[in-house]
Write an enzyme that holds these catalytic residues in place. Structure first.
Site, mmCIF file in Angstrom:
data_model
loop_
_atom_site.group_PDB
_atom_site.id
_atom_site.type_symbol
_atom_site.label_atom_id
_atom_site.label_comp_id
_atom_site.label_asym_id
_atom_site.label_seq_id
_atom_site.Cartn_x
_atom_site.Cartn_y
_atom_site.Cartn_z
ATOM 1 N N SER A 38 0.533 -1.257 0.228
ATOM 2 C CA SER A 38 -0.010 0.021 -0.397
ATOM 3 C C SER A 38 0.522 1.104 0.196
ATOM 4 O O SER A 38 1.911 1.473 -0.813
ATOM 5 C CB SER A 38 -0.950 -0.003 1.574
ATOM 6 O OG SER A 38 -2.087 0.840 1.018
ATOM 7 N N ASP A 159 -5.578 -4.174 -2.861
ATOM 8 C CA ASP A 159 -5.006 -3.829 -1.711
ATOM 9 C C ASP A 159 -4.297 -5.130 -0.514
ATOM 10 O O ASP A 159 -4.486 -5.883 -0.207
ATOM 11 C CB ASP A 159 -5.284 -3.012 -0.566
ATOM 12 C CG ASP A 159 -4.189 -2.466 0.759
ATOM 13 O OD1 ASP A 159 -3.459 -3.000 1.047
ATOM 14 O OD2 ASP A 159 -4.419 -0.923 0.648
#
Length: 282
Positions: A38, A159
């Site tokens: 991320s 993610d």
């Protein structure tokens, strides 16, 4: 001996990481490989491109701009952080990312994303940060519900924090000496998912992802326990905030952005002597 750098995500908490990696760059501390999740991937690539200060600079310039990150962007596109602006227009034109230096540096850099069909972690080696690589970085930061999955090669990815929030075990499989940068203090443990009832509805097309989200808190906390054990055994070196950073996901206050960045710098400067000893030990 090979040295690895592991970078946790955490949205604007990643400015702590930006402060850490800038101090590493300024002190010519280099690694054989890095892996980011991320914000750890989105900000961490600047370490391999040798662009000290860039993360803070473009966040100070664009944080608060609805084209960068906003609920307006989320309502219009389904992405809290605007896909084209953040991952293509900004690095290609507005604050250029040095792809040439990134590609020439011998360090490996991996991004972690989550396969939307299987819920499993995908570790992608970024060779040059071209358009497709930047899509892999975007996938690594595409939080379910707050962003659409990213389509790459006929598959969809979310993610990396869903499947492997802190990829320390992956790093240990590839590198012998590993340094981990987290964005939460040592005592932190993740609580129950407050969005679960909404996520069950919004993400019903992705049952494997929902299964991972359901146990994400337990999995994350188990990983933190593992990290502490490895740290106490002297097998890894951990750099973490000394206390909770308390910064919003879309923080636009420039003083707050600088505050968190400076905490990262100060913590890294404080730990430099210990880090250098750790990296020299055989």
């Amino acid at each position: 001996m090979t040295k690895g750098l592991v970078l946790e995500g955490g949205a604007m908490r990643g400015l702590f990481t930006a402060g850490v990696i800038d101090v590493l760059l300024e002190n010519n501390i280099r690694f054989d490989g890095g892996v980011g999740v991320s914000a750890g991937a989105a900000f961490g690539v600047n370490y391999k491109s040798h662009q000290s200060g860039r993360v803070l600079r473009y966040n100070l310039r664009f944080a608060g701009n609805p084209r960068y990150a906003s609920w307006k962007s989320w309502r219009q596109s389904g992405n809290l952080y605007a896909a084209n602006f953040c991952y293509h227009l900004l690095p290609e034109k507005l604050d250029k990312f040095d792809k040439e230096t990134f590609a020439k540096d011998p360090m490996e850099f991996w991004s972690v994303s989550t396969d939307a069909a299987t819920g499993e972690a995908n570790y992608h080696l970024l060779p040059d940060c071209d358009y497709v690589d930047l899509e892999w970085v975007r996938a690594s930061a595409s939080i379910p519900f707050f962003a659409h999955p990213v389509a790459i090669g006929g598959r969809f990815y979310f993610d990396g924090g869903v499947s492997d929030s802190i990829p320390i075990k992956f790093a240990q499989q590839h590198y012998t000496k590993n340094v981990l940068v987290t964005t939460q203090p040592k005592a932190y443990r993740k609580g129950k998912d407050k969005l679960w009832l909404i996520e069950k509805i919004v993400l019903r097309k992705y049952p494997a992802v929902l299964k991972k989200i359901r146990t994400r808190s337990q999995d994350y906390n188990s990983c933190l326990n593992y990290i502490e054990d490895q740290e106490e055994a002297g097998k890894i070196f951990v750099i973490r905030p000394p206390y909770s950073l308390d910064i919003g996901t879309m923080e636009s206050d420039k003083n707050e952005l600088r505050r968190v960045y400076n905490i990262g710098r100060e913590e890294m400067e404080k730990q430099l002597p210990s880090l250098k000893r750790f990296l020299k030990e055989e």
